[in-house]
Design a protein around this motif. Structure first.
Motif, mmCIF file in Angstrom:
data_model
loop_
_atom_site.group_PDB
_atom_site.id
_atom_site.type_symbol
_atom_site.label_atom_id
_atom_site.label_comp_id
_atom_site.label_asym_id
_atom_site.label_seq_id
_atom_site.Cartn_x
_atom_site.Cartn_y
_atom_site.Cartn_z
ATOM 1 N N VAL A 1 69.629 -59.280 -91.036
ATOM 2 C CA VAL A 1 68.356 -59.776 -91.590
ATOM 3 C C VAL A 1 67.516 -58.799 -92.669
ATOM 4 N N LEU A 2 67.872 -57.392 -92.376
ATOM 5 C CA LEU A 2 67.348 -56.315 -93.415
ATOM 6 C C LEU A 2 67.829 -56.532 -94.565
ATOM 7 N N VAL A 3 69.396 -56.458 -94.578
ATOM 8 C CA VAL A 3 70.141 -56.783 -95.894
ATOM 9 C C VAL A 3 69.525 -57.880 -96.623
ATOM 10 N N ARG A 4 69.626 -59.032 -95.781
ATOM 11 C CA ARG A 4 69.218 -60.290 -96.474
ATOM 12 C C ARG A 4 68.031 -60.085 -97.171
ATOM 13 N N ARG A 5 66.855 -59.300 -96.704
ATOM 14 C CA ARG A 5 65.665 -59.249 -97.140
ATOM 15 C C ARG A 5 65.478 -58.296 -98.367
ATOM 16 N N THR A 6 66.310 -57.156 -98.318
ATOM 17 C CA THR A 6 66.045 -56.182 -99.295
ATOM 18 C C THR A 6 67.055 -55.674 -100.026
ATOM 19 N N GLY A 7 68.548 -56.293 -99.773
ATOM 20 C CA GLY A 7 69.550 -55.966 -100.571
ATOM 21 C C GLY A 7 70.020 -54.502 -100.807
ATOM 22 N N ASP A 8 69.507 -53.667 -99.715
ATOM 23 C CA ASP A 8 69.675 -52.175 -99.943
ATOM 24 C C ASP A 8 70.477 -52.010 -98.631
ATOM 25 N N ASP B 1 72.768 -49.534 -97.556
ATOM 26 C CA ASP B 1 72.791 -48.076 -97.159
ATOM 27 C C ASP B 1 71.399 -47.766 -96.400
ATOM 28 N N ALA B 2 70.328 -48.047 -97.063
ATOM 29 C CA ALA B 2 68.892 -47.728 -96.492
ATOM 30 C C ALA B 2 68.820 -48.688 -95.213
ATOM 31 N N CYS B 3 69.165 -49.723 -95.157
ATOM 32 C CA CYS B 3 69.215 -50.634 -94.044
ATOM 33 C C CYS B 3 70.065 -50.065 -92.917
ATOM 34 N N GLU B 4 71.256 -49.536 -93.074
ATOM 35 C CA GLU B 4 72.168 -49.061 -91.987
ATOM 36 C C GLU B 4 71.536 -47.888 -91.619
ATOM 37 N N ASP B 5 70.692 -46.989 -92.272
ATOM 38 C CA ASP B 5 70.109 -45.787 -91.657
ATOM 39 C C ASP B 5 68.929 -46.404 -90.889
ATOM 40 N N ALA B 6 68.314 -47.345 -91.229
ATOM 41 C CA ALA B 6 66.851 -47.840 -90.478
ATOM 42 C C ALA B 6 67.413 -48.697 -89.188
ATOM 43 N N VAL B 7 68.617 -49.020 -89.185
ATOM 44 C CA VAL B 7 69.109 -49.863 -87.881
ATOM 45 C C VAL B 7 69.668 -48.641 -87.016
ATOM 46 N N GLN B 8 70.311 -47.849 -87.540
ATOM 47 C CA GLN B 8 70.800 -46.640 -86.501
ATOM 48 C C GLN B 8 69.710 -45.996 -85.965
ATOM 49 N N TRP C 1 62.499 -56.489 -81.261
ATOM 50 C CA TRP C 1 62.355 -55.317 -80.998
ATOM 51 C C TRP C 1 62.961 -54.282 -81.735
ATOM 52 N N LEU C 2 64.181 -54.609 -81.826
ATOM 53 C CA LEU C 2 65.090 -53.746 -82.826
ATOM 54 C C LEU C 2 64.832 -54.009 -84.275
ATOM 55 N N LEU C 3 64.514 -55.381 -84.646
ATOM 56 C CA LEU C 3 64.340 -55.809 -85.874
ATOM 57 C C LEU C 3 62.851 -55.066 -86.499
ATOM 58 N N GLN C 4 61.725 -55.180 -85.657
ATOM 59 C CA GLN C 4 60.586 -54.726 -85.886
ATOM 60 C C GLN C 4 60.696 -53.171 -86.139
ATOM 61 N N THR C 5 61.355 -52.459 -85.236
ATOM 62 C CA THR C 5 61.643 -50.952 -85.238
ATOM 63 C C THR C 5 62.288 -50.559 -86.538
ATOM 64 N N ALA C 6 63.259 -51.254 -86.897
ATOM 65 C CA ALA C 6 63.965 -51.024 -87.990
ATOM 66 C C ALA C 6 63.511 -51.525 -89.174
ATOM 67 N N THR C 7 62.611 -52.419 -89.328
ATOM 68 C CA THR C 7 61.835 -52.610 -90.355
ATOM 69 C C THR C 7 60.823 -51.706 -90.822
ATOM 70 N N ARG C 8 60.285 -50.981 -89.520
ATOM 71 C CA ARG C 8 59.242 -49.888 -89.813
ATOM 72 C C ARG C 8 59.888 -48.642 -90.547
ATOM 73 N N ARG C 9 61.042 -48.364 -89.996
ATOM 74 C CA ARG C 9 62.003 -47.496 -90.273
ATOM 75 C C ARG C 9 62.550 -47.524 -91.844
ATOM 76 N N VAL D 1 60.431 -49.518 -93.927
ATOM 77 C CA VAL D 1 59.562 -49.267 -94.899
ATOM 78 C C VAL D 1 59.062 -47.822 -95.028
ATOM 79 N N ASP D 2 59.149 -47.099 -94.085
ATOM 80 C CA ASP D 2 58.828 -45.593 -94.358
ATOM 81 C C ASP D 2 59.826 -45.058 -95.131
ATOM 82 N N GLN D 3 61.073 -45.401 -95.312
ATOM 83 C CA GLN D 3 61.997 -44.639 -96.333
ATOM 84 C C GLN D 3 61.587 -45.247 -97.610
ATOM 85 N N VAL D 4 61.246 -46.596 -97.837
ATOM 86 C CA VAL D 4 61.220 -46.928 -99.193
ATOM 87 C C VAL D 4 59.918 -46.507 -100.225
#
Length: 411
Positions: free
Chosen positions: A21-28, A30-37, A59-67, A69-72
């Motif tokens: 989901v995150l990669v589809r939205r952002t195309g990034d 590397d950053a998405c892998e870090d956020a999911v971890q 829950w995981l998607l919301q938490t990863a999304t916040r992480r 956004v914090d990165q970008v």
């Protein structure tokens, strides 16, 4: 995580879906892998005490999304990326479909060579360690790590992002081939793990079967997608008989075939039959046909090795590789004797070849030498194979074969 059965399995199954989901939205990636971890770490910290949420994926998607956004927010591209994410549905309303499959197609990017796309997808979707992927490709771990890193960089540099092609467009056929090959390698690593104490990883092969089933349901007229699922089921059916009471490896010829799963064999055979008349057979249809011939034999002595040899000949022509030739040598030995098979191996095991010194070549050569009555040479190759494999069950099996041969020769 004590007291929470299935907790790790749940996280493992959800991680690639959230990443998709995150990669589809952002195309990034590397950053998405870090956020999911980071989201997974948060789950490990909070869920055991608070309980698994009613919607763990959300829950995981919301938490990863916040992480994410914090990165970008700390990057120059913050505004563009946040605007892009704002156009997507809220984290709690993620698509109900399986984004793991979408992630497969995203990673099989047209900017990448097939080998690089497969390696990247195995890492992101399959969850394989770099060591395991390197073993599947017969290359050093450092080489594979560089290949995966370069693949991510090449996708970024292409400017196209991790898009998903529509069926029928120019990029569709090669992307589908890469996806099928990824699933094949995932299943192979799960069915016969290349390293560690266990012979197989049922979670990995099961995930490959699940995803292959989804590809088949979406593309029921794609013969190779259907054949790949058939191959997996026909092979998976033998799993119950592949290990003994202590987890030891039981070779195909010695398996108790009454323990094979006849339901899976029936499903696989029906899928294989459905591909008849759909054009020239591809590599997965031929491999499925070989698996079906093995499954049809009630006893090892009933195996139609002549048919298997013919199928391997076709497979060598359609999708030849050193591994295919190695397997063809075994079939050739059963039809024409070990001398013919050893001659075929001599042409395969060259100093500059990818299988030179590989434990599988030594293991096959040991078996053929044993068939030919050359005990001394068989012992050398069994021991060499045992020394080179990184799979504990395979090592024990090869060591045991060498020991039995040694003591039978002395008696």
């Amino acid at each position: 995580m004590t007291g929470h059965p299935g907790f790790e399995d749940l996280l493992r199954s959800l991680a690639p879906q959230v990443l998709g989901v995150l990669v589809r939205r952002t195309g990034d990636l590397d950053a998405c892998e870090d956020a999911v971890q980071e989201a997974l770490i948060a789950a490990v910290r909070h869920w055991p005490a608070d309980g698994v949420p009613s919607n763990p994926r959300g829950w995981l998607l919301q938490t990863a999304t916040r992480r994410y956004v914090d990165q970008v927010r700390s990057e120059q591209a913050r505004q563009r990326r946040e605007e892009r994410m704002a156009r997507e549905p809220a984290a709690g309303s993620a698509p109900a479909g399986d984004d793991t499959l979408m992630l497969l197609f995203m990673c099989c990017h047209p900017a990448l060579t097939p080998a690089s796309a497969i390696a990247l997808t195995l890492r992101a979707v399959g969850g394989l360690a770099t060591t395991e992927i390197a073993a599947a490709y017969l290359v050093p771990e450092a080489t594979m790590a560089q290949r995966i890193s370069r693949a991510k960089q090449r996708v970024k540099a292409s400017g196209r992002g991790f898009d998903v092609p529509e069926p029928g467009v120019k990029d569709w056929a090669p992307r589908l081939r890469s996806v099928l090959h990824v699933l094949y390698l995932m299943f192979s690593e799960g069915y016969t793990t290349t390293q560690g104490p266990a012979l197989h990883r049922a979670d990995l092969s099961g995930e490959a079967i699940r995803l292959a089933g989804q590809v088949h349901r979406i593309l029921p007229l794609e013969a190779e997608a259907t054949a790949l699922l058939a191959l997996m089921l026909l092979t998976e059916a033998r799993r119950p008989a592949r290990t003994g009471p202590d987890g030891e490896l039981v070779p195909l010829a010695e398996q108790d075939r009454t323990r094979w799963d006849r339901r899976l064999i029936g499903e696989g055979a029906a899928l294989l039959a459905a591909t008849i008349g759909s054009g020239p057979p591809g590599e997965y249809r031929l491999q499925a046909a070989i698996a079906a011939v093995h499954d049809d034999a009630a006893h090892a002595a009933d195996t139609d090795w002549s048919q298997i040899l013919g199928l391997y000949g076709l497979l060598d022509h359609v999708a030849g590789s050193p591994v295919v030739t190695l397997n063809r040598a075994v079939a050739l030995a059963m039809v024409e004797g070990p001398a013919a098979a050893l001659a075929l191996l001599d042409g395969l095991d060259t100093e500059d070849g990818p299988l030179h010194g590989h434990h599988r070549v030594h293991a096959v050569r040991a078996h053929l030498r044993e068939m030919a009555g050359d005990t001394a040479s068989a012992l050398v190759h069994y021991r060499a194979a045992a020394a080179r494999t990184t799979s504990t069950p395979e090592q024990r099996y090869l060591t045991t074969r060498a020991a039995r041969l040694h003591y039978s020769a002395r008696s």
